[in-house]
Scaffold this motif. Sequence first.
Motif, PDB file in Angstrom:
ATOM      1  N   LEU A 290     -84.545-109.394 -33.602  1.00 53.59           N
ATOM      2  CA  LEU A 290     -85.812-108.597 -34.309  1.00 53.59           C
ATOM      3  C   LEU A 290     -85.181-107.575 -35.069  1.00 53.59           C
ATOM      4  N   LEU A 291     -85.895-107.631 -36.335  1.00 56.13           N
ATOM      5  CA  LEU A 291     -85.696-106.352 -37.262  1.00 56.13           C
ATOM      6  C   LEU A 291     -86.770-105.589 -37.044  1.00 56.13           C
ATOM      7  N   PRO A 292     -86.929-104.375 -36.296  1.00 56.02           N
ATOM      8  CA  PRO A 292     -88.131-103.481 -36.161  1.00 56.02           C
ATOM      9  C   PRO A 292     -88.207-102.495 -36.939  1.00 56.02           C
ATOM     10  N   THR A 293     -89.198-102.202 -37.854  1.00 60.95           N
ATOM     11  CA  THR A 293     -89.229-100.705 -38.528  1.00 60.95           C
ATOM     12  C   THR A 293     -90.166-100.097 -37.765  1.00 60.95           C
ATOM     13  N   ARG A 294     -91.456-100.263 -37.741  1.00 63.97           N
ATOM     14  CA  ARG A 294     -92.264 -99.488 -37.021  1.00 63.97           C
ATOM     15  C   ARG A 294     -92.130 -99.141 -35.568  1.00 63.97           C
ATOM     16  N   PHE A 295     -92.228 -97.961 -35.008  1.00 63.84           N
ATOM     17  CA  PHE A 295     -92.069 -97.591 -33.721  1.00 63.84           C
ATOM     18  C   PHE A 295     -92.631 -98.709 -32.584  1.00 63.84           C
ATOM     19  N   HIS A 296     -93.606 -98.952 -32.852  1.00 57.27           N
ATOM     20  CA  HIS A 296     -94.050-100.028 -31.578  1.00 57.27           C
ATOM     21  C   HIS A 296     -93.479-101.442 -31.814  1.00 57.27           C
ATOM     22  N   ILE A 309     -81.900-105.136 -34.323  1.00 56.31           N
ATOM     23  CA  ILE A 309     -81.034-104.293 -34.930  1.00 56.31           C
ATOM     24  C   ILE A 309     -81.823-102.958 -34.886  1.00 56.31           C
ATOM     25  N   PRO A 310     -80.996-101.902 -34.439  1.00 50.82           N
ATOM     26  CA  PRO A 310     -81.416-100.688 -34.329  1.00 50.82           C
ATOM     27  C   PRO A 310     -81.727 -99.756 -35.575  1.00 50.82           C
ATOM     28  N   GLY A 315     -87.702 -89.997 -37.258  1.00 50.65           N
ATOM     29  CA  GLY A 315     -86.914 -89.276 -36.006  1.00 50.65           C
ATOM     30  C   GLY A 315     -87.393 -89.778 -34.853  1.00 50.65           C
ATOM     31  N   LYS A 316     -88.594 -90.208 -34.720  1.00 52.76           N
ATOM     32  CA  LYS A 316     -89.078 -90.818 -33.557  1.00 52.76           C
ATOM     33  C   LYS A 316     -88.502 -91.973 -33.042  1.00 52.76           C
ATOM     34  N   ALA A 317     -87.975 -92.974 -33.852  1.00 54.37           N
ATOM     35  CA  ALA A 317     -87.198 -94.171 -33.536  1.00 54.37           C
ATOM     36  C   ALA A 317     -85.712 -93.764 -33.215  1.00 54.37           C
ATOM     37  N   LEU A 321     -84.162 -94.703 -29.410  1.00 52.88           N
ATOM     38  CA  LEU A 321     -82.778 -95.247 -29.183  1.00 52.88           C
ATOM     39  C   LEU A 321     -81.931 -94.312 -28.503  1.00 52.88           C
ATOM     40  N   SER A 322     -81.868 -93.065 -29.021  1.00 51.66           N
ATOM     41  CA  SER A 322     -80.871 -92.065 -28.256  1.00 51.66           C
ATOM     42  C   SER A 322     -81.314 -92.122 -26.809  1.00 51.66           C
ATOM     43  N   GLU A 323     -82.607 -92.134 -26.338  1.00 48.72           N
ATOM     44  CA  GLU A 323     -82.811 -91.764 -25.050  1.00 48.72           C
ATOM     45  C   GLU A 323     -82.453 -93.206 -24.219  1.00 48.72           C
TER      46      GLU A 323
END
Length: 377
Positions: A290-296, A309-310, A315-317, A321-323
């Motif tokens: 998956l290539l996701p752009t939106r947060f959900h 793909i990360p 910033g929220k995404a 990913l960091s968490e």
Amino acid sequence: MRSLRTASRPAYARYAASSFFARSLHLVRSRQPHGADIILLGGYHGENSGDWAMGEALMAQARRSGLPARRLAMRDAPRLAESTRSIIIGGGAVATADALLPVAEAWSKHRFNVTFVGTDFASNLHEFDPMIREMCRAATSIGLRHAGQHDRVLEWTGNKNTYVHSDIAFALSLRETRPRDAQCVAINVLPVFHILEGRSFRPGSPLEALYRRQGSPLVDRIVAVANAYVGFVAELSHSMLKQGRQVMHLPFAPEDDLFARAILPKGVRFRSFTTDLSSHEKIIAGSTFLLPTRFHALIAGMRTRTPFIPLAYAGKAQALLSEFGIPSELVVDRDVLTAGQPGTGTVEISAQALEGARQSAIEAVARAIAEAEPAHR
């Protein structure tokens, strides 16, 4: 000269119809006789699959608790009346100065119970009206979905019942999925740093004035990031098609579909917009990546444990990913995009990490509804 990306007339007509249907559906539902004392205030609801999923997580818990509840969008805040006993505020685009002021004005008149869950507070808290701060200080609790904002929100509100939890969409039950197909690729695009004018998108941002006030370096990079993002997703799609793979675009908002049809190459298949997250997740779970752009869309990839793909457009995404422990060197962020060499490596979260996020979300949803229940009783 700023480049324009123009959607076809049929695509724009489809977008207009989807947007009109989503708004009409919300309007009809919000005006139905309800007898609900618990109001769920969200940012988009019928116009965004992710916000709808967050609202559904709360609605499901309210139903299990036998509590009458209904959804309203933030723009409906002036309709909150004396009969309102409790509101739960959550979702995208809710904890901003403009969105919260009408809620705070209604709260100052009627003093209903307020709970926040799954929120991201804007960074310009110093610009918020004092009435908003007073409401937040009096809130039963403030649930934040990213640890990085905890200290500043706690300091600003003085509300000691401020805590951090996973996005509440993780609390939803995952419906039956399908076997993964190595020939299928799922993608989600959104108009990153693009503004719709008529049928055409141009690089820009409605937040540009805010960025300027804050002295953000993003002001001078909007066009570069916008063009780099389009080049990245278009090239990746073209490469997958050349390999003989089926590329499916999944819109999480009506404008995603319009933008995708304007920028993606011929051969990509397009799903229609729906608020049903499970229908997206069924396709995502059956895809090789998956290539996701939106947060959900990113969360849907995590929930189905599909390699993704990360990509961190915001910033929220990046925080999510960091968490989840995704190394920063693997993340495709704005800097990587504009550097011109974004990678296409995929990552997959562990079952243990997913279960931790699910439990955190379930506990946050249960807490929000439980805190609303005494006001209802």
